[in-house]
Design a protein around this motif. Structure first.
Motif, PDB file in Angstrom:
ATOM      1  N   GLU A   1      -1.132  -5.702  14.850  1.00  0.00           N
ATOM      2  CA  GLU A   1      -1.051  -5.539  16.307  1.00  0.00           C
ATOM      3  C   GLU A   1      -2.433  -5.344  16.917  1.00  0.00           C
ATOM      4  O   GLU A   1      -2.742  -5.876  17.985  1.00  0.00           O
ATOM      5  CB  GLU A   1      -0.156  -4.347  16.640  1.00  0.00           C
ATOM      6  CG  GLU A   1       0.377  -4.339  18.050  1.00  0.00           C
ATOM      7  CD  GLU A   1       1.456  -5.383  18.294  1.00  0.00           C
ATOM      8  OE1 GLU A   1       1.391  -6.056  19.345  1.00  0.00           O
ATOM      9  OE2 GLU A   1       2.363  -5.523  17.450  1.00  0.00           O
TER      10      GLU A   1
ATOM     11  N   CYS B   1      -5.224  -6.561  15.873  1.00  0.00           N
ATOM     12  CA  CYS B   1      -6.005  -7.806  15.821  1.00  0.00           C
ATOM     13  C   CYS B   1      -5.409  -8.934  16.655  1.00  0.00           C
ATOM     14  O   CYS B   1      -6.159  -9.717  17.254  1.00  0.00           O
ATOM     15  CB  CYS B   1      -6.137  -8.281  14.366  1.00  0.00           C
ATOM     16  SG  CYS B   1      -7.078  -7.172  13.307  1.00  0.00           S
ATOM     17  N   CYS B   2      -4.082  -9.029  16.682  1.00  0.00           N
ATOM     18  CA  CYS B   2      -3.448 -10.218  17.278  1.00  0.00           C
ATOM     19  C   CYS B   2      -2.367  -9.893  18.296  1.00  0.00           C
ATOM     20  O   CYS B   2      -1.677 -10.804  18.762  1.00  0.00           O
ATOM     21  CB  CYS B   2      -2.829 -11.077  16.171  1.00  0.00           C
ATOM     22  SG  CYS B   2      -3.984 -11.604  14.900  1.00  0.00           S
TER      23      CYS B   2
ATOM     24  N   GLU C   1      -0.975  -6.434  21.070  1.00  0.00           N
ATOM     25  CA  GLU C   1      -1.117  -5.790  22.368  1.00  0.00           C
ATOM     26  C   GLU C   1      -2.495  -5.172  22.616  1.00  0.00           C
ATOM     27  O   GLU C   1      -2.808  -4.815  23.744  1.00  0.00           O
ATOM     28  CB  GLU C   1      -0.049  -4.694  22.520  1.00  0.00           C
ATOM     29  CG  GLU C   1       1.301  -5.196  22.982  1.00  0.00           C
ATOM     30  CD  GLU C   1       1.269  -5.744  24.410  1.00  0.00           C
ATOM     31  OE1 GLU C   1       0.333  -5.428  25.156  1.00  0.00           O
ATOM     32  OE2 GLU C   1       2.176  -6.501  24.757  1.00  0.00           O
ATOM     33  N   VAL C   2      -3.307  -5.028  21.588  1.00  0.00           N
ATOM     34  CA  VAL C   2      -4.613  -4.381  21.759  1.00  0.00           C
ATOM     35  C   VAL C   2      -5.625  -5.400  22.258  1.00  0.00           C
ATOM     36  O   VAL C   2      -5.761  -6.485  21.696  1.00  0.00           O
ATOM     37  CB  VAL C   2      -5.089  -3.751  20.441  1.00  0.00           C
ATOM     38  CG1 VAL C   2      -6.471  -3.129  20.622  1.00  0.00           C
ATOM     39  CG2 VAL C   2      -4.093  -2.699  19.975  1.00  0.00           C
ATOM     40  N   HIS C   3      -6.354  -5.049  23.298  1.00  0.00           N
ATOM     41  CA  HIS C   3      -7.363  -5.939  23.864  1.00  0.00           C
ATOM     42  C   HIS C   3      -8.738  -5.281  23.735  1.00  0.00           C
ATOM     43  O   HIS C   3      -9.414  -5.438  22.728  1.00  0.00           O
ATOM     44  CB  HIS C   3      -7.009  -6.267  25.306  1.00  0.00           C
ATOM     45  CG  HIS C   3      -5.633  -6.859  25.442  1.00  0.00           C
ATOM     46  ND1 HIS C   3      -5.291  -8.099  24.926  1.00  0.00           N
ATOM     47  CD2 HIS C   3      -4.500  -6.367  26.002  1.00  0.00           C
ATOM     48  CE1 HIS C   3      -4.028  -8.361  25.171  1.00  0.00           C
ATOM     49  NE2 HIS C   3      -3.509  -7.316  25.812  1.00  0.00           N
ATOM     50  N   SER C   4      -9.126  -4.511  24.716  1.00  0.00           N
ATOM     51  CA  SER C   4     -10.428  -3.839  24.651  1.00  0.00           C
ATOM     52  C   SER C   4     -10.311  -2.397  24.173  1.00  0.00           C
ATOM     53  O   SER C   4     -11.328  -1.720  23.966  1.00  0.00           O
ATOM     54  CB  SER C   4     -11.091  -3.869  26.035  1.00  0.00           C
ATOM     55  OG  SER C   4     -10.275  -3.196  26.992  1.00  0.00           O
ATOM     56  N   GLU C   5      -9.073  -1.924  23.973  1.00  0.00           N
ATOM     57  CA  GLU C   5      -8.885  -0.517  23.600  1.00  0.00           C
ATOM     58  C   GLU C   5      -9.444  -0.231  22.206  1.00  0.00           C
ATOM     59  O   GLU C   5      -9.297  -1.036  21.289  1.00  0.00           O
ATOM     60  CB  GLU C   5      -7.397  -0.145  23.630  1.00  0.00           C
ATOM     61  CG  GLU C   5      -6.759  -0.254  25.005  1.00  0.00           C
ATOM     62  CD  GLU C   5      -6.193  -1.634  25.295  1.00  0.00           C
ATOM     63  OE1 GLU C   5      -5.579  -1.802  26.361  1.00  0.00           O
ATOM     64  OE2 GLU C   5      -6.371  -2.534  24.449  1.00  0.00           O
ATOM     65  N   LYS C   6     -10.072   0.916  22.041  1.00  0.00           N
ATOM     66  CA  LYS C   6     -10.679   1.309  20.764  1.00  0.00           C
ATOM     67  C   LYS C   6      -9.953   2.457  20.084  1.00  0.00           C
ATOM     68  O   LYS C   6     -10.137   2.706  18.895  1.00  0.00           O
ATOM     69  CB  LYS C   6     -12.151   1.722  20.988  1.00  0.00           C
ATOM     70  CG  LYS C   6     -13.038   0.610  21.537  1.00  0.00           C
ATOM     71  CD  LYS C   6     -13.190  -0.510  20.532  1.00  0.00           C
ATOM     72  CE  LYS C   6     -14.150  -1.576  21.021  1.00  0.00           C
ATOM     73  NZ  LYS C   6     -14.261  -2.706  20.068  1.00  0.00           N
TER      74      LYS C   6
ATOM     75  N   ARG D   1       3.234   0.792  25.413  1.00  0.00           N
ATOM     76  CA  ARG D   1       3.702  -0.592  25.407  1.00  0.00           C
ATOM     77  C   ARG D   1       4.548  -0.869  24.170  1.00  0.00           C
ATOM     78  O   ARG D   1       4.377  -0.226  23.133  1.00  0.00           O
ATOM     79  CB  ARG D   1       2.525  -1.572  25.403  1.00  0.00           C
ATOM     80  CG  ARG D   1       1.600  -1.484  26.593  1.00  0.00           C
ATOM     81  CD  ARG D   1       0.508  -2.543  26.487  1.00  0.00           C
ATOM     82  NE  ARG D   1      -0.655  -2.203  27.290  1.00  0.00           N
ATOM     83  CZ  ARG D   1      -1.891  -2.606  27.037  1.00  0.00           C
ATOM     84  NH1 ARG D   1      -2.111  -3.379  25.975  1.00  0.00           N
ATOM     85  NH2 ARG D   1      -2.894  -2.266  27.807  1.00  0.00           N
TER      86      ARG D   1
ATOM     87  N   LYS E   1       3.844  -6.530  20.710  1.00  0.00           N
ATOM     88  CA  LYS E   1       3.883  -7.949  21.069  1.00  0.00           C
ATOM     89  C   LYS E   1       4.317  -8.804  19.885  1.00  0.00           C
ATOM     90  O   LYS E   1       5.010  -9.806  20.044  1.00  0.00           O
ATOM     91  CB  LYS E   1       2.498  -8.387  21.549  1.00  0.00           C
ATOM     92  CG  LYS E   1       2.390  -9.840  21.954  1.00  0.00           C
ATOM     93  CD  LYS E   1       0.974 -10.144  22.426  1.00  0.00           C
ATOM     94  CE  LYS E   1       0.819 -11.612  22.816  1.00  0.00           C
ATOM     95  NZ  LYS E   1      -0.566 -11.901  23.278  1.00  0.00           N
TER      96      LYS E   1
END
Length: 407
Positions: free
Chosen positions: A207, A209-210, A212-217, A383, A386
């Protein structure tokens, strides 16, 4: 181990110039993996070595079938340069996600594309030699049906629930029958290097890498299945803990009850807030006289599985909807503790129970508002996964790929 079709990832012991060249080739592969395509000039700038040397290494990687010349890049003037990138067919990685009653297996190519996936292969996870042999049989069957050469499979990632030490290859919850690491035993059977990971952590990584995570660290991934697991991303990296056993969210002694958890202790979060708890409570309610469409469908309540309750909720079975809401409230109460501790940017709900969508998300959200500090949870998004059920397979493939690339 069978000889891989190119030597750059082999375990062969070399030294001197050969070792230096092999190290530089791996560095080029990792750079292209992160940056995408690049020209010789860009590689020269990155590694600060001569252009002829870069060209030689690039040509050898092309000859080995690892990278490809993708044509000329547009130029404002002068001679146009060739652009190089990884070749998708260079190598493949298998991911095996083991569930309570099935197995999902997938194949990932060299450029991180999921080529094929086979889901819901019938299987029963038990800590027995018979269950282990059935697992091996399913993996071998999957490999035998692939339209690729076996020596192009560079690694296999396998997810198991419970205590898993990813570094040593030991599982302490399942198949710990011999002194050897479980990975070594599987490798001897499959003849392909194998890596072991906790299922929740692998799902979380997929998740991250591919999905719901975008810029979150700083992210928490909650695996809501028959049990309750947790994957933790801190500052962009998976958090393992000292011994590799982080994330045992389901075994927080949250309740003052006499229900014995499968870990052997009483009062764990899993005893009242998990898929297993949902099944148990459902059966108790039906036996006490509460009506449900599932009670009419099955002659014996023991035949009912977690996916049956989820499907019944879709079909507006009020008992299932109410019980899922109760489970969600308890999970949310536990998550409130984690949010107060970690103050994450994002919490992702995954696993089988996440398929119920708002039936479980809304009670969790309500409980978070009730049990976590408002100044803390206001900054935390909630969330649904995805990737869904594919998260474990993708995570297992990617983790195996990372181990091969960085060993």
């Amino acid at each position: 181990m069978p000889k891989q079709h190119f030597e750059v990832f082999s375990d062969e012991n070399i030294s001197g110039v050969a070792f230096k060249n092999k190290t530089l080739k791996r560095a080029i592969i990792n750079f292209l993996d992160n940056a995408g395509n690049a020209t010789v000039a860009e590689l020269n700038k990155e590694f600060n070595i001569s252009t002829p040397k870069i060209i030689t290494l690039v040509n050898e990687l092309i000859h080995d079938g690892v990278i490809k010349d993708y044509g000329k890049v547009n130029s404002t003037g002068g001679r146009r340069a060739s652009v190089y990138g990884l070749l998708a067919e260079a190598g493949f990685f298998i991911g095996v996600d083991i569930k309570r009653y099935c197995i999902n297996i997938g194949l990932l190519d060299f450029k991180k594309n999921l080529v094929t996936i086979k889901e819901n292969i019938p299987y029963k996870l038990e800590n027995t030699p018979e269950s282990f042999q059935a697992l091996l049989k399913s993996i071998k069957q999957f490999i035998s049906e692939l339209p690729i050469r076996r020596n192009k499979i560079l690694g296999i990632g396998i997810n198991l629930s419970g205590r898993v030490n990813h570094a040593s290859g030991y599982s302490y919850s399942y198949f710990h029958f011999q002194e050897e690491p479980l990975t070594s035993i599987i490798e001897s059977e499959l003849k392909i290097q194998t890596f072991l990971e906790n299922d929740s952590r692998a799902m979380a990584y997929g998740e991250f890498c591919c999905g719901e995570v975008h810029s979150e660290k700083n992210v928490l991934y909650v695996n809501m299945d028959y049990g309750i697991g947790l994957g933790i991303l801190i500052d962009g990296k998976i958090y393992y803990g000292k011994s590799g056993f982080s994330g045992e969210f389901g075994h927080i002694p949250f309740f003052n009850n006499e229900i014995i958890c499968h870990c052997g202790k009483k009062g764990c979060l899993e005893t009242e807030a998990s898929g297993s708890a949902l099944l148990r409570i459902f059966k108790e309610k039906v036996e006490a006289g509460t009506t449900s469409q599932l009670a009419k469908k099955y002659k014996h309540l023991d035949e009912i599985k977690l996916h049956d309750l989820i499907e019944a909720a879709y079909n507006e079975d009020m008992l299932c909807i109410d019980l899922i809401a109760q489970i969600g409230e308890k999970i949310g109460r536990g998550l409130g503790v984690l949010i107060n501790l970690f103050n994450p940017e994002l919490v992702i709900l995954g696993g089988m129970l996440a398929k119920t969508g708002d039936y479980i998300r809304l009670p969790i959200k309500s409980a978070l508002n009730k049990y976590s500090l408002s100044l803390v949870n206001n900054d935390s998004q909630l969330r649904i996964s995805k990737l869904g059920e594919k998260a474990g397979v993708i995570g297992a493939c990617l983790m195996a790929r990372n181990k091969v690339f960085n060993k």
